[in-house]
Design a protein around this motif. Structure first.
Motif, PDB file in Angstrom:
ATOM      1  N   LEU A 192       0.822  -1.216   0.000  1.00 52.27           N
ATOM      2  CA  LEU A 192       0.000   0.000   0.000  1.00 52.27           C
ATOM      3  C   LEU A 192       0.849   1.256   0.000  1.00 52.27           C
ATOM      4  CD1 LEU A 192      -2.824  -1.018   2.527  1.00 52.27           C
ATOM      5  CD2 LEU A 192      -2.975  -0.869   0.038  1.00 52.27           C
ATOM      6  N   GLU A 193       1.997   1.156   0.717  1.00 51.54           N
ATOM      7  CA  GLU A 193       2.872   2.315   0.780  1.00 51.54           C
ATOM      8  C   GLU A 193       3.524   2.595  -0.561  1.00 51.54           C
ATOM      9  OE1 GLU A 193       3.081   4.391   3.060  1.00 51.54           O
ATOM     10  OE2 GLU A 193       2.307   3.439   4.867  1.00 51.54           O
ATOM     11  N   GLN A 194       3.782   1.559  -1.366  1.00 51.40           N
ATOM     12  CA  GLN A 194       4.505   1.726  -2.621  1.00 51.40           C
ATOM     13  C   GLN A 194       3.612   2.039  -3.816  1.00 51.40           C
ATOM     14  OE1 GLN A 194       7.790   1.807  -2.753  1.00 51.40           O
ATOM     15  NE2 GLN A 194       7.830   1.506  -0.524  1.00 51.40           N
ATOM     16  N   LEU A 195       2.316   2.007  -3.614  1.00 48.56           N
ATOM     17  CA  LEU A 195       1.415   2.310  -4.720  1.00 48.56           C
ATOM     18  C   LEU A 195       1.596   3.758  -5.185  1.00 48.56           C
ATOM     19  CD1 LEU A 195      -1.961   0.648  -3.648  1.00 48.56           C
ATOM     20  CD2 LEU A 195      -0.427  -0.056  -5.488  1.00 48.56           C
ATOM     21  N   GLU A 196       1.523   3.976  -6.517  1.00 52.52           N
ATOM     22  CA  GLU A 196       1.629   5.322  -7.097  1.00 52.52           C
ATOM     23  C   GLU A 196       0.245   5.970  -7.212  1.00 52.52           C
ATOM     24  OE1 GLU A 196       4.125   7.271  -7.718  1.00 52.52           O
ATOM     25  OE2 GLU A 196       5.442   5.727  -6.889  1.00 52.52           O
ATOM     26  N   VAL A 214      -9.581   9.216   9.659  1.00 49.76           N
ATOM     27  CA  VAL A 214      -8.567   8.529   8.861  1.00 49.76           C
ATOM     28  C   VAL A 214      -7.981   7.367   9.659  1.00 49.76           C
ATOM     29  CG1 VAL A 214      -6.355   8.764   7.688  1.00 49.76           C
ATOM     30  CG2 VAL A 214      -8.035  10.610   7.583  1.00 49.76           C
ATOM     31  N   LEU A 215      -7.979   6.172   9.033  1.00 48.98           N
ATOM     32  CA  LEU A 215      -7.357   4.994   9.635  1.00 48.98           C
ATOM     33  C   LEU A 215      -6.018   4.688   8.975  1.00 48.98           C
ATOM     34  CD1 LEU A 215     -10.488   2.659   9.881  1.00 48.98           C
ATOM     35  CD2 LEU A 215      -9.536   4.125  11.658  1.00 48.98           C
ATOM     36  N   PHE A 216      -5.900   5.070   7.692  1.00 45.15           N
ATOM     37  CA  PHE A 216      -4.661   4.768   6.977  1.00 45.15           C
ATOM     38  C   PHE A 216      -4.392   5.909   5.987  1.00 45.15           C
ATOM     39  CE2 PHE A 216      -2.414   2.918   3.336  1.00 45.15           C
ATOM     40  CZ  PHE A 216      -1.273   2.431   3.962  1.00 45.15           C
ATOM     41  N   TRP A 217      -3.126   6.253   5.807  1.00 40.46           N
ATOM     42  CA  TRP A 217      -2.709   7.416   4.988  1.00 40.46           C
ATOM     43  C   TRP A 217      -1.389   7.049   4.360  1.00 40.46           C
ATOM     44  CZ3 TRP A 217      -5.475  11.862   4.274  1.00 40.46           C
ATOM     45  CH2 TRP A 217      -4.839  12.962   3.704  1.00 40.46           C
ATOM     46  N   ASN A 218      -1.365   6.729   3.031  1.00 38.22           N
ATOM     47  CA  ASN A 218      -0.123   6.204   2.450  1.00 38.22           C
ATOM     48  C   ASN A 218       0.821   7.341   2.033  1.00 38.22           C
ATOM     49  OD1 ASN A 218      -1.256   7.164   0.099  1.00 38.22           O
ATOM     50  ND2 ASN A 218      -0.852   5.326  -1.099  1.00 38.22           N
ATOM     51  N   GLN A 219       2.042   6.939   1.584  1.00 38.74           N
ATOM     52  CA  GLN A 219       3.109   7.898   1.279  1.00 38.74           C
ATOM     53  C   GLN A 219       2.754   8.801   0.074  1.00 38.74           C
ATOM     54  OE1 GLN A 219       5.988   8.630   2.863  1.00 38.74           O
ATOM     55  NE2 GLN A 219       5.097   7.377   4.509  1.00 38.74           N
ATOM     56  N   TRP A 220       1.981   8.317  -0.819  1.00 37.57           N
ATOM     57  CA  TRP A 220       1.588   9.160  -1.975  1.00 37.57           C
ATOM     58  C   TRP A 220       0.846  10.398  -1.498  1.00 37.57           C
ATOM     59  CZ3 TRP A 220      -2.644  11.255  -4.322  1.00 37.57           C
ATOM     60  CH2 TRP A 220      -2.515  11.631  -5.647  1.00 37.57           C
ATOM     61  N   LEU A 221      -0.045  10.187  -0.521  1.00 42.78           N
ATOM     62  CA  LEU A 221      -0.774  11.312   0.033  1.00 42.78           C
ATOM     63  C   LEU A 221       0.135  12.236   0.821  1.00 42.78           C
ATOM     64  CD1 LEU A 221      -4.053   9.494   1.179  1.00 42.78           C
ATOM     65  CD2 LEU A 221      -3.846  11.207  -0.630  1.00 42.78           C
ATOM     66  N   VAL A 222       1.139  11.631   1.473  1.00 44.50           N
ATOM     67  CA  VAL A 222       2.092  12.458   2.227  1.00 44.50           C
ATOM     68  C   VAL A 222       2.841  13.381   1.267  1.00 44.50           C
ATOM     69  CG1 VAL A 222       4.152  12.422   3.676  1.00 44.50           C
ATOM     70  CG2 VAL A 222       2.320  10.789   4.097  1.00 44.50           C
ATOM     71  N   ARG A 223       3.273  12.810   0.109  1.00 46.61           N
ATOM     72  CA  ARG A 223       4.057  13.601  -0.834  1.00 46.61           C
ATOM     73  C   ARG A 223       3.260  14.769  -1.418  1.00 46.61           C
ATOM     74  NH1 ARG A 223       5.692   8.487  -2.828  1.00 46.61           N
ATOM     75  NH2 ARG A 223       4.354   8.770  -4.667  1.00 46.61           N
ATOM     76  N   TYR A 224       1.992  14.550  -1.771  1.00 44.77           N
ATOM     77  CA  TYR A 224       1.259  15.583  -2.505  1.00 44.77           C
ATOM     78  C   TYR A 224       0.327  16.424  -1.631  1.00 44.77           C
ATOM     79  CZ  TYR A 224       2.941  13.294  -6.683  1.00 44.77           C
ATOM     80  OH  TYR A 224       3.756  12.779  -7.651  1.00 44.77           O
ATOM     81  N   SER A 225       0.154  16.037  -0.369  1.00 42.09           N
ATOM     82  CA  SER A 225      -0.679  16.852   0.518  1.00 42.09           C
ATOM     83  C   SER A 225       0.130  17.610   1.543  1.00 42.09           C
ATOM     84  CB  SER A 225      -1.714  15.978   1.235  1.00 42.09           C
ATOM     85  OG  SER A 225      -1.082  15.124   2.168  1.00 42.09           O
ATOM     86  N   GLY A 226       1.365  17.085   1.865  1.00 47.51           N
ATOM     87  CA  GLY A 226       2.172  17.719   2.896  1.00 47.51           C
ATOM     88  C   GLY A 226       1.743  17.357   4.296  1.00 47.51           C
ATOM     89  N   VAL A 227       0.838  16.391   4.453  1.00 44.33           N
ATOM     90  CA  VAL A 227       0.342  15.951   5.762  1.00 44.33           C
ATOM     91  C   VAL A 227       0.931  14.562   6.056  1.00 44.33           C
ATOM     92  CG1 VAL A 227      -1.684  15.447   7.160  1.00 44.33           C
ATOM     93  CG2 VAL A 227      -1.775  17.280   5.443  1.00 44.33           C
ATOM     94  N   THR A 228       1.598  14.401   7.182  1.00 39.95           N
ATOM     95  CA  THR A 228       2.195  13.108   7.526  1.00 39.95           C
ATOM     96  C   THR A 228       1.123  12.131   7.947  1.00 39.95           C
ATOM     97  OG1 THR A 228       2.495  13.759   9.830  1.00 39.95           O
ATOM     98  CG2 THR A 228       4.288  14.288   8.289  1.00 39.95           C
ATOM     99  N   ALA A 229       1.527  10.822   7.961  1.00 38.24           N
ATOM    100  CA  ALA A 229       0.574   9.786   8.364  1.00 38.24           C
ATOM    101  C   ALA A 229       0.196   9.937   9.814  1.00 38.24           C
ATOM    102  CB  ALA A 229       1.165   8.404   8.091  1.00 38.24           C
TER     103      ALA A 229
END
Length: 617
Positions: free
Chosen positions: A20-24, A36-51
């Motif tokens: 899930l973390e590696q999905l583009e 929110v229960l889960f927040w992957n790295q793609w969202l971290v990169r483009y939203s600026g909000v950490t998991a």
């Protein structure tokens, strides 16, 4: 990455957290409370909000700006009612505030779509976000290419479309020529206004359509053609009628290439030019009338001005005299021989026909093709002077004075067109008003200076003449005499035979006095039966007495009035200048006093002819 405490409750069998973390694509899990229960790295990169910051928070609490209502509504429906939803970028261009600047510093937004899928057995909503920025940009690029191709095609066909549009939509005259001045195309308005068809004009020089007046406006080289802007020329249509056209010119060429076409757009201003000329003539007529110009001067100006407005016509003012003959009063451009022939060639038939038009005040049109012996002489006259007909417009309808017409003699067409008929009628009506005004003015001036019953001078004119004689006598030392006349027995005429008889006697005495004296003398009626005679250049009182005694005999002559002759006598008082007075008032007073003395002495005489007295010093 941390996973919320509720995550271990989920029986994840085939998907690991690493996958899930590696999905583009963006992946998040929301519980039934929209947290929110889960927040992957793609969202971290483009939203600026950490998991760590995202887990446990509602989605609308993670961003500083409110989320679109469509996003919040879709999340609510998915969490509470278990409804799946697809939010497309094409329909909802702004979903979550995702930007690329968190990675590369680029502030451009990330175009994405959103899929909400409820996991019914676990009470969790799976939210997937797909990055479609590249697809959107590719689509924009393709659209730009398509637009460029469409623009290139439009540029290629713009010249033809422009010409077609102009020809189809413009009501003005439109002529398209090449750089050499040959007609390439034209619109329907050109055909309707000029009378020439497209087949006749296409391929011909534009100069042929414009005529001689257009030669000085059209270019002879391409360089001169590029300098054209607008011009007005006088043209002739296929029927020979004049036209005034205002042309504007548009060049068709590309930058760096030679001139290809010229588009001439013409506006027919013939009616405007005609209206301006007519209004100008009417204004000039009124200005001359108010400026006290003579009626002959006004009529001559009308004739010359109308000949400029009416093509190939000669204009005159004619009148029917008391001997029932036509006479040319004003005809500046008419040959004198024609004027004489018009007066000679009279017949009863003509006057009978003209009388109808006079009574109705209407324009009458005569043609040389009229049949009958009555018109034979007129036809020969028209042929000799190249006249196709005659248009007669009454400008005076008064049986008591000579009746006048505005006469137009066309050279080619016997009948006027609508415009020519309107011009002749309007000028005829205005000329009638001006003539009537001048006649009324003359009548007013005459009433102000002359007695309306006898036609003799009144007191005002007498005073003017008396002052004129005094001023002249002061320069020349020449004497003159003033005779004050009062009728004896005039009241008995009115009492016995009525005022009509008295008026008839006064008018007869006025005629006798006018016929008796010179034009340099002044005969005036200043009261009911009082007259004053101003005798110019009387040397002494002997001449005045001799003339006065002859007046007594003239006045005493009876006037036939039915079975009863009307007869009166007179008393005359004489005053000489400067012996009896050196001003008008003293002379009139002296003569008046002498008249009363004569009246007193006349009663004592047996002959009943009256008396003449000059008071002695």
């Amino acid at each position: 990455m941390k996973v919320a405490s509720a995550l271990p409750l989920l029986p994840i069998v085939n998907v690991s957290q690493v996958a899930l973390e590696q999905l583009e694509n963006g992946v998040m899990l929301l519980d039934s409370e929209q947290k929110v229960l889960f927040w992957n790295q793609w969202l971290v990169r483009y939203s600026g909000v950490t998991a760590e910051a995202a887990c446990g928070q509602r989605l609308d609490q993670l961003f500083n700006i409110p989320l679109p209502a469509v996003v919040m509504g879709a999340i609510k429906d998915a969490c509470e009612q278990g409804l799946a939803r697809l939010l497309s970028h094409h329909l909802h261009q702004e979903l979550l505030p995702l930007h690329a600047h968190f990675i590369s510093g680029d502030a451009s937004p990330i175009f994405h779509s959103m899929v909400l899928r409820p996991l019914r057995h676990h009470g969790v909503v799976l939210v997937q976000l797909q990055n479609i920025t590249t697809a959107v940009r590719r689509e924009k690029h393709l659209r730009a290419k398509e637009k460029a191709l469409r623009g290139a095609h439009q540029t290629q066909s713009e010249e033809k479309q422009f010409i077609d549009t102009v020809l189809d939509t413009m009501s003005a005259l439109v002529v398209v020529t090449d750089a050499a001045g040959c007609i390439v195309n034209l619109n329907r308005s050109v055909e309707l206004n000029t009378g020439f068809s497209q087949q006749q004009l296409q391929g011909q020089s534009f100069k042929m359509l414009l005529g001689l007046d257009g030669f000085k406006y059209l270019p002879s080289t391409n360089m001169q053609a590029a300098e054209l802007s607008s011009f007005t020329c006088r043209m002739t249509n296929a029927s020979g009628e004049p036209m005034h056209i205002r042309w504007t010119v548009k060049q068709v060429k590309e930058d760096g290439y030679p001139l290809r076409y010229l588009i001439y757009s013409g506006q027919d201003i013939t009616e405007r030019e005609r209206a301006d000329a007519l209004l100008r003539l009417e204004r000039e007529m009124l200005e001359m009338a108010t400026g006290n110009a003579s009626i002959d001067h006004i009529f001559n100006h009308i004739c010359l001005a109308l000949e400029q407005q009416l093509e190939s016509c000669r204009v005159a003012v004619v009148q029917i005299n008391t001997d029932h003959r036509l006479q040319v009063c004003n005809g500046p451009s008419l040959p004198e021989s024609l004027c004489l022939r018009l007066q000679e060639l009279q017949n009863a038939r003509l006057l009978q026909v003209l009388q109808t038009g006079l009574e109705l005040g209407q324009l009458q049109v005569f043609s040389v093709q009229a049949k009958g012996e009555h018109w034979l002489q007129w036809q020969q006259l028209a042929k000799q002077y190249k006249i196709a007909g005659c248009w007669l417009m009454p400008i005076q309808v008064n049986p008591q004075v000579s009746q006048r017409f505005l006469a137009v003699f066309p050279r080619y067409q016997s009948h006027p067109c609508d415009h020519e008929q309107m011009v002749v009628q309007r000028i005829g009506h205005l000329a009638a008003l001006i003539l009537d005004r001048q006649q009324q003015q003359q009548q007013i001036e005459r009433l102000a200076l002359y007695d309306s019953l006898t036609g003799l001078a009144n007191r005002s004119l007498l005073n003017e003449q008396l002052l004129r004689c005094i001023h002249r006598s002061q320069r020349t030392f020449q004497s003159f005499a003033l005779l004050f006349i009062d009728l004896d027995g005039f009241k008995a005429i009115n009492d016995n035979y009525g005022h009509d008889a008295g008026d008839a006697l006064l008018m007869e005495l006025g005629l006798r006095l006018q016929n008796r004296f010179r034009a340099t003398d002044c005969c005036a009626r200043i009261g009911g039966d009082e007259f004053v005679i101003l005798l110019d250049e009387i040397a002494d009182d002997g001449s005045a007495f001799t003339l006065s005694y002859s007046l007594l005999e003239l006045i005493a002559q009876p006037l036939a009035w039915g079975p009863h002759p009307l007869q009166v006598s007179a008393s005359i008082g004489i005053a000489l200048y400067p012996e009896d007075g050196d001003n008008a008032a003293s002379l009139l007073t002296r003569a008046d006093n002498a008249m009363y003395r004569a009246k007193a002495e006349g009663r004592s005489k047996a002959d009943g002819c009256g008396a003449v007295i000059r008071l002695s010093e």
